[in-house]
Scaffold this active site. Structure first.
Site, mmCIF file in Angstrom:
data_model
loop_
_atom_site.group_PDB
_atom_site.id
_atom_site.type_symbol
_atom_site.label_atom_id
_atom_site.label_comp_id
_atom_site.label_asym_id
_atom_site.label_seq_id
_atom_site.Cartn_x
_atom_site.Cartn_y
_atom_site.Cartn_z
ATOM 1 N N HIS A 1 -6.944 -27.403 -85.754
ATOM 2 C CA HIS A 1 -6.991 -26.149 -85.248
ATOM 3 C C HIS A 1 -7.989 -26.195 -84.251
ATOM 4 C CE1 HIS A 1 -6.344 -21.975 -84.196
ATOM 5 N NE2 HIS A 1 -7.655 -21.714 -84.626
ATOM 6 N N GLY B 1 -7.209 -26.756 -117.862
ATOM 7 C CA GLY B 1 -6.495 -26.720 -116.411
ATOM 8 C C GLY B 1 -7.080 -27.917 -115.483
ATOM 9 N N ASP C 1 3.233 -24.976 -81.563
ATOM 10 C CA ASP C 1 2.030 -24.319 -82.000
ATOM 11 C C ASP C 1 1.607 -25.499 -82.835
ATOM 12 O OD1 ASP C 1 -0.080 -22.715 -82.114
ATOM 13 O OD2 ASP C 1 0.684 -20.956 -82.937
ATOM 14 N N LYS D 1 -2.076 -13.726 -76.242
ATOM 15 C CA LYS D 1 -1.910 -13.404 -77.589
ATOM 16 C C LYS D 1 -3.383 -12.515 -78.086
ATOM 17 C CE LYS D 1 -2.202 -15.653 -82.209
ATOM 18 N NZ LYS D 1 -1.722 -17.112 -82.918
ATOM 19 N N GLN E 1 -11.116 -21.688 -90.782
ATOM 20 C CA GLN E 1 -12.343 -20.866 -90.960
ATOM 21 C C GLN E 1 -13.501 -21.731 -90.411
ATOM 22 O OE1 GLN E 1 -12.753 -18.967 -94.874
ATOM 23 N NE2 GLN E 1 -10.346 -19.299 -95.264
HETATM 24 C C1 R5P Z 1 -3.922 -19.830 -83.945
HETATM 25 O O1 R5P Z 1 -4.524 -19.899 -83.040
HETATM 26 C C2 R5P Z 1 -2.985 -20.929 -84.397
HETATM 27 O O2 R5P Z 1 -2.694 -21.759 -83.458
HETATM 28 C C3 R5P Z 1 -1.691 -20.375 -85.039
HETATM 29 O O3 R5P Z 1 -1.072 -19.761 -83.841
HETATM 30 C C4 R5P Z 1 -1.625 -19.208 -86.036
HETATM 31 O O4 R5P Z 1 -2.513 -19.648 -86.953
HETATM 32 C C5 R5P Z 1 -0.306 -19.257 -86.688
HETATM 33 O O5 R5P Z 1 -0.487 -18.104 -87.762
HETATM 34 P P1 R5P Z 1 0.703 -17.450 -88.019
HETATM 35 O O6 R5P Z 1 1.833 -18.069 -88.272
HETATM 36 O O7 R5P Z 1 0.129 -16.908 -89.184
HETATM 37 O O8 R5P Z 1 0.717 -16.274 -87.166
#
Ligand code: R5P
Length: 286
Positions: A122, A34, A210, A184, A90
């Site tokens: 992120h 692998g 996003d 959210k 993470q």
């Molecule tokens: C979180 O703060 C990110 O900006 C995204 O909103 C999030 O990771 C999206 O994840 P999912 O598609 O699993 O809701």
């Protein structure tokens, strides 16, 4: 020379065209146990630029091997473009006993390169996890240019406050429209609750923006919430279209008009390229 990771071939090719650099041929061999072996078929003439999104653990290992192969082949410098940086969410310890996963990944990458570029991480703080200079590029302009020209009274919406800067940048790139963000609360890996406050979506075209669509839970809720408020067309746009599990079907069921992502992750919805933005950043460091 641009050296493509196997998960980033489209973007690497676009970047080669954009910068006028040659695109390396890479031979890949998988041993019976692998393990992966990569071989560059040519010597880099000067610096090497490895372009590889770490969309999986295998892609991450491949990136490390490509960096090392570039050095061994005599590259004068190694620059690493990680269009989508896996493990970036993470970015801290959420419970004792856990690693800071993105730091572990960043340290490993930094050990084999001179400089790192990534796209819309992120959190910008992940850049500090690399032990070499690291810079973020944004895919906002790429998203703005692929939207229809005829949006009606456009409303650009982020699913949470963390997306506001990106939402503004996409709106600015489009050239017109209001900006709003939702509230959210994340209940689990796949479930979120969204609240729409103080914004009228009735009879407007909505562009949700996003950094990433992962499970699609966030975007599906947002599409449903804005549609319930009378929105006309609802576009779900993101830089990184991971689209794990049933994300595409869930968004479709929620009533999305179209899903648009960039080529940081190669998916059927990757309709726009971050290659120009990366080329500009590379030119800036030359
Ligand atoms: C979180 O703060 C990110 O900006 C995204 O909103 C999030 O990771 C999206 O994840 P999912 O598609 O699993 O809701």
């Amino acid at each position: 020379m641009i050296i493509p990771g196997s998960a980033s071939q489209t973007l690497a090719a676009a970047l080669a065209r954009e910068t006028g650099r040659p695109l390396a041929a890479v031979d890949r061999h998988r041993f019976p146990d692998g393990e992966l072996l990569v071989t560059l078929d040519e010597q880099p003439d000067g610096g090497a630029i490895v372009v590889a999104s770490t969309v999986s653990d295998a892609a991450f290992v491949e990136l490390l091997l490509l960096q090392d192969a570039a050095r061994e082949a005599g590259a004068t410098t190694v620059t690493t473009v990680v269009p989508y940086l896996g493990y970036a969410r993470q970015d801290r310890q959420f419970a004792s006993g856990q690693p800071i996963s993105v730091r572990a990944m960043a340290r490993a990458i930094a050990s084999g390169t001179d400089r790192v570029f990534t796209v819309d991480p992120h959190e910008r703080s992940v850049l500090d996890r690399f032990d070499v200079p690291a810079q973020a590029v944004t895919g906002a302009a790429a998203l703005a240019t692929v939207l229809p020209d005829d949006l009606t009274d456009p409303l650009f919406v982020g699913p949470d406050a963390g997306a506001r800067e990106l939402v503004r940048a996409v709106r600015d790139g489009y050239g017109a429209g209001d900006v709003s963000v939702l509230e959210k609360i994340r209940r689990s890996d796949r479930t979120v609750e969204l609240t729409v406050r103080d914004v009228s979506a009735a009879d407007r075209d909505v562009v949700l923006v996003d950094d990433i669509i992962a499970t699609g839970g966030t975007m599906s809720e947002a599409v449903a919430a804005l549609t319930a408020r009378g929105a006309d067309r609802v576009y779900a746009t993101c830089v990184h279209p991971l689209l794990a599990d049933a994300a595409y079907a869930d968004l479709s069921r929620a009533g999305v008009t179209e899903i648009v992502g960039t080529d940081t992750i190669e998916r059927p919805v990757s309709r726009t390229s971050v290659a120009p933005a990366i080329a500009e950043a590379l030119a800036g460091q030359a």
